[in-house]
Design a protein around this motif. Structure first.
Motif, mmCIF file in Angstrom:
data_model
loop_
_atom_site.group_PDB
_atom_site.id
_atom_site.type_symbol
_atom_site.label_atom_id
_atom_site.label_comp_id
_atom_site.label_asym_id
_atom_site.label_seq_id
_atom_site.Cartn_x
_atom_site.Cartn_y
_atom_site.Cartn_z
ATOM 1 N N LEU A 198 0.782 -1.326 0.241
ATOM 2 C CA LEU A 198 0.055 -0.119 0.067
ATOM 3 C C LEU A 198 0.854 1.383 0.020
ATOM 4 O O LEU A 198 0.469 2.233 -0.670
ATOM 5 C CB LEU A 198 -1.030 0.024 1.064
ATOM 6 N N PRO A 199 1.819 1.443 0.778
ATOM 7 C CA PRO A 199 2.588 2.510 0.864
ATOM 8 C C PRO A 199 3.251 3.191 -0.511
ATOM 9 O O PRO A 199 3.644 4.546 -0.585
ATOM 10 C CB PRO A 199 3.667 2.550 1.887
ATOM 11 N N GLU A 200 3.411 2.400 -1.326
ATOM 12 C CA GLU A 200 3.995 2.671 -2.627
ATOM 13 C C GLU A 200 2.889 3.609 -3.271
ATOM 14 O O GLU A 200 3.289 4.381 -4.399
ATOM 15 C CB GLU A 200 4.091 1.476 -3.416
ATOM 16 N N PHE A 201 1.596 3.628 -2.872
ATOM 17 C CA PHE A 201 0.567 4.216 -3.780
ATOM 18 C C PHE A 201 -0.071 5.136 -2.858
ATOM 19 O O PHE A 201 -1.300 5.082 -2.426
ATOM 20 C CB PHE A 201 -0.280 3.148 -4.289
ATOM 21 N N PRO A 202 0.514 6.562 -2.713
ATOM 22 C CA PRO A 202 -0.030 7.454 -1.589
ATOM 23 C C PRO A 202 -1.334 7.924 -2.171
ATOM 24 O O PRO A 202 -2.242 8.215 -1.486
ATOM 25 C CB PRO A 202 0.864 8.620 -1.614
ATOM 26 N N LYS A 203 -1.581 7.829 -3.510
ATOM 27 C CA LYS A 203 -3.144 8.245 -4.243
ATOM 28 C C LYS A 203 -4.106 7.413 -3.551
ATOM 29 O O LYS A 203 -5.253 7.616 -3.383
ATOM 30 C CB LYS A 203 -3.115 8.694 -5.577
ATOM 31 N N LEU A 204 -3.469 6.129 -3.567
ATOM 32 C CA LEU A 204 -4.461 5.102 -3.478
ATOM 33 C C LEU A 204 -5.013 5.105 -1.716
ATOM 34 O O LEU A 204 -5.879 4.901 -1.527
ATOM 35 C CB LEU A 204 -3.986 3.690 -3.641
ATOM 36 N N LEU A 205 -3.783 5.610 -0.963
ATOM 37 C CA LEU A 205 -4.184 5.696 0.544
ATOM 38 C C LEU A 205 -5.101 6.898 1.048
ATOM 39 O O LEU A 205 -6.122 6.797 1.789
ATOM 40 C CB LEU A 205 -2.755 5.776 1.082
ATOM 41 N N ALA A 206 -4.788 7.908 0.020
ATOM 42 C CA ALA A 206 -5.886 9.167 0.302
ATOM 43 C C ALA A 206 -7.183 8.756 -0.268
ATOM 44 O O ALA A 206 -8.266 9.166 0.199
ATOM 45 C CB ALA A 206 -5.128 10.372 -0.628
ATOM 46 N N TRP A 207 -7.303 7.860 -1.472
ATOM 47 C CA TRP A 207 -8.474 7.874 -1.952
ATOM 48 C C TRP A 207 -9.251 6.638 -0.738
ATOM 49 O O TRP A 207 -10.504 6.785 -0.821
ATOM 50 C CB TRP A 207 -8.448 6.732 -3.209
ATOM 51 N N MET A 208 -8.718 5.716 -0.116
ATOM 52 C CA MET A 208 -9.108 5.078 0.960
ATOM 53 C C MET A 208 -9.601 5.986 2.015
ATOM 54 O O MET A 208 -10.629 5.634 2.491
ATOM 55 C CB MET A 208 -8.031 4.311 1.642
ATOM 56 N N ASP A 209 -9.132 6.978 2.425
ATOM 57 C CA ASP A 209 -9.529 7.827 3.218
ATOM 58 C C ASP A 209 -10.863 8.313 2.859
ATOM 59 O O ASP A 209 -11.853 8.606 3.675
ATOM 60 C CB ASP A 209 -8.515 9.032 3.654
ATOM 61 N N ARG A 210 -10.986 8.852 1.584
ATOM 62 C CA ARG A 210 -12.230 9.354 0.909
ATOM 63 C C ARG A 210 -13.306 8.238 1.072
ATOM 64 O O ARG A 210 -14.317 8.553 1.422
ATOM 65 C CB ARG A 210 -12.009 9.853 -0.276
ATOM 66 N N MET A 211 -12.842 7.064 0.767
ATOM 67 C CA MET A 211 -13.915 5.869 0.802
ATOM 68 C C MET A 211 -14.460 5.530 2.374
ATOM 69 O O MET A 211 -15.548 5.716 2.465
ATOM 70 C CB MET A 211 -13.258 4.551 0.394
ATOM 71 N N GLU A 212 -13.399 5.933 3.145
ATOM 72 C CA GLU A 212 -13.898 5.574 4.610
ATOM 73 C C GLU A 212 -14.730 6.336 4.806
ATOM 74 O O GLU A 212 -15.807 6.285 5.696
ATOM 75 C CB GLU A 212 -12.411 5.565 5.505
ATOM 76 N N ALA A 213 -14.651 7.821 4.366
ATOM 77 C CA ALA A 213 -15.617 8.656 4.899
ATOM 78 C C ALA A 213 -16.903 8.738 4.398
ATOM 79 O O ALA A 213 -17.989 9.564 4.983
ATOM 80 C CB ALA A 213 -14.785 10.333 4.515
ATOM 81 N N LEU A 214 -17.135 7.892 3.453
ATOM 82 C CA LEU A 214 -18.730 7.577 3.217
ATOM 83 C C LEU A 214 -19.646 7.069 4.315
ATOM 84 O O LEU A 214 -20.681 7.117 4.012
ATOM 85 C CB LEU A 214 -18.566 6.879 1.904
ATOM 86 N N GLY A 215 -18.864 6.359 5.059
ATOM 87 C CA GLY A 215 -19.776 5.658 6.150
ATOM 88 C C GLY A 215 -20.146 4.440 5.610
ATOM 89 O O GLY A 215 -20.171 4.051 4.734
ATOM 90 N N HIS A 216 -21.207 4.071 6.543
ATOM 91 C CA HIS A 216 -21.916 2.928 6.329
ATOM 92 C C HIS A 216 -23.386 3.301 6.380
ATOM 93 O O HIS A 216 -24.080 2.224 6.573
ATOM 94 C CB HIS A 216 -21.678 1.803 7.618
ATOM 95 N N GLY A 217 -23.914 4.418 6.185
ATOM 96 C CA GLY A 217 -25.346 4.628 6.131
ATOM 97 C C GLY A 217 -25.835 4.487 7.608
ATOM 98 O O GLY A 217 -25.124 4.731 8.705
ATOM 99 N N THR A 218 -27.125 4.400 7.724
ATOM 100 C CA THR A 218 -27.558 4.167 9.248
ATOM 101 C C THR A 218 -28.048 2.921 9.545
ATOM 102 O O THR A 218 -28.612 2.274 8.958
ATOM 103 C CB THR A 218 -28.811 5.252 9.241
ATOM 104 N N ARG A 219 -27.129 2.533 10.474
ATOM 105 C CA ARG A 219 -27.279 1.012 10.844
ATOM 106 C C ARG A 219 -28.018 0.662 12.413
ATOM 107 O O ARG A 219 -27.593 1.431 13.112
ATOM 108 C CB ARG A 219 -25.562 0.261 10.824
ATOM 109 N N THR A 220 -28.694 -0.212 12.253
ATOM 110 C CA THR A 220 -29.561 -0.578 13.470
ATOM 111 C C THR A 220 -29.506 -2.020 13.579
ATOM 112 O O THR A 220 -29.878 -2.782 12.800
ATOM 113 C CB THR A 220 -30.892 -0.179 13.507
ATOM 114 N N GLU A 221 -29.103 -2.625 14.825
ATOM 115 C CA GLU A 221 -28.913 -4.056 14.986
ATOM 116 C C GLU A 221 -30.117 -4.739 15.141
ATOM 117 O O GLU A 221 -31.439 -3.930 15.537
ATOM 118 C CB GLU A 221 -28.152 -4.197 16.350
ATOM 119 N N MET A 222 -30.308 -5.930 14.620
ATOM 120 C CA MET A 222 -31.245 -6.738 14.707
ATOM 121 C C MET A 222 -31.086 -8.061 15.191
ATOM 122 O O MET A 222 -29.931 -8.544 14.725
ATOM 123 C CB MET A 222 -31.848 -6.768 13.404
#
Ligand SMILES: N[C@@H](CCC(=O)N[C@@H](CS)C(=O)NCC(=O)O)C(=O)O
Length: 306
Positions: A198-222
């Motif tokens: 992964l560290p060889e691809f800094p743009k990919l790591l920054a992209w991962m942060d943007r993906m993480e920021a999308l979150g998971h929507g609104t989750r409720t346990e069942m």
């Protein structure tokens, strides 16, 4: 009942592909936690034998495999589309390529770096049974450098999509391709941190942060029992449909088995309910939950007449 229920467990990378896609669309969903290894007593009545993770349930319709799950989510909730700035053909083909080729080296990279004693009890035995291969951790550890090398070669292609500084792989918006690639990258980073390649691809790591920021929507346990009760109270929403171009002439009502072609080859048996080039749906009855429609993608699955 159109509540979207995801049967999953936190450390599953394919489940993360779906959770992040739910975040992309900002959806509300219910979460049922399932065991990481067999037995999965409250999942089997729903799927009829399919044991992989994740599985999505909407009433008495059960969606196996992330291909099928994300296609159904897109159909029901077209906004914000998984195909913005791309097209379904390109995105589906790339996502399938990622699922098939990048997940396995990512898993080997994580397992090969693990302290054997830290692995969940029974995990190796379960995965050996599921894959039909001996899970020899010494061998996985020895293969790790080769797996890093294999993954690196493929990440070069995806990292190069970000060279023009676009925020996501296909342009300005996250798509199905981003959700698919996030799965193996997330699995490595969440377990080991940003280790090679992964560290060889800094743009990919920054992209991962943007993906993480999308979150998971609104989750409720069942509780899993509530999910079974929902299935029992519902009827399948899927209507019988034949595939006019099916080269094998299969028709609704035929007895079939659907079987993954890679690992976890547990057949799901029932009546063919609906067939198209992209999806096969099995109608089956379970004594605990009644009649169900179990959906599978065609890519990666074999249909056998019974
Ligand atoms: N093609 C499947 C692959 C799913 C898969 O391999 N999931 C892994 C977990 S990430 C799994 O099922 N492991 C065994 C298990 O959970 O029982 C999909 O896209 O959903």
């Amino acid at each position: 009942m159109s509540t979207l229920i995801l049967h999953h467990y936190p450390t599953s990378p394919f489940a993360e592909k779906v959770r992040i896609a739910l975040g992309l669309k900002g959806l509300a969903w219910r979460s049922v936690l399932i065991p990481m290894i067999m037995p999965k007593p409250d999942l089997m009545p729903l799927t009829g034998g399919y044991r992989k993770t994740p599985v999505m349930q909407i009433g008495a319709d059960i969606y196996c495999d992330t291909q099928c799950i994300l296609r159904e989510i897109e159909r029901r909730f077209p906004e914000r589309s998984f195909y913005r700035g791309t097209d379904a053909g390109t995105a589906n083909a790339l996502a399938f390529m990622i699922d098939r080729n990048l997940f396995s080296p990512a898993v080997g990279i994580v397992f090969g770096a693990r302290d054997f004693a830290q692995l969940a009890p029974g995990l190796l035995e379960d995965r050996a049974k599921m894959t039909g291969r001996e899970m020899n951790l010494d061998r996985i550890r020895a293969a790790r450098p080769m797996l890093v090398d294999q993954l690196r070669m493929q990440l070069v292609w995806f990292a190069s999509m970000l060279h023009d500084s676009r925020p996501f792989l296909q342009g300005d918006d996250p798509t199905l391709v981003d959700c698919a690639l996030y799965n193996p990258c997330w699995f490595i980073r969440s377990n080991l941190g940003a280790v090679a390649p992964l560290p060889e691809f800094p743009k990919l790591l920054a992209w991962m942060d943007r993906m993480e920021a999308l979150g998971h929507g609104t989750r409720t346990e069942m509780d899993s029992k509530e999910a079974l009760a929902i299935a029992k109270a519902a009827s399948p929403a899927t209507q019988p449909q034949a595939d006019a171009n099916d080269s094998m002439g299969r028709k609704p009502g035929m007895k079939i088995q659907v079987i993954p072609d890679d690992a976890g080859k547990d057949p799901v048996e029932g009546e063919l309910l609906s067939l198209s080039a992209e999806e096969v749906v099995v109608r089956r009855a379970d004594e605990q939950v009644g009649e169900l429609a179990v959906h599978f993608p065609r890519a990666g699955y074999v249909i056998k007449p019974v």
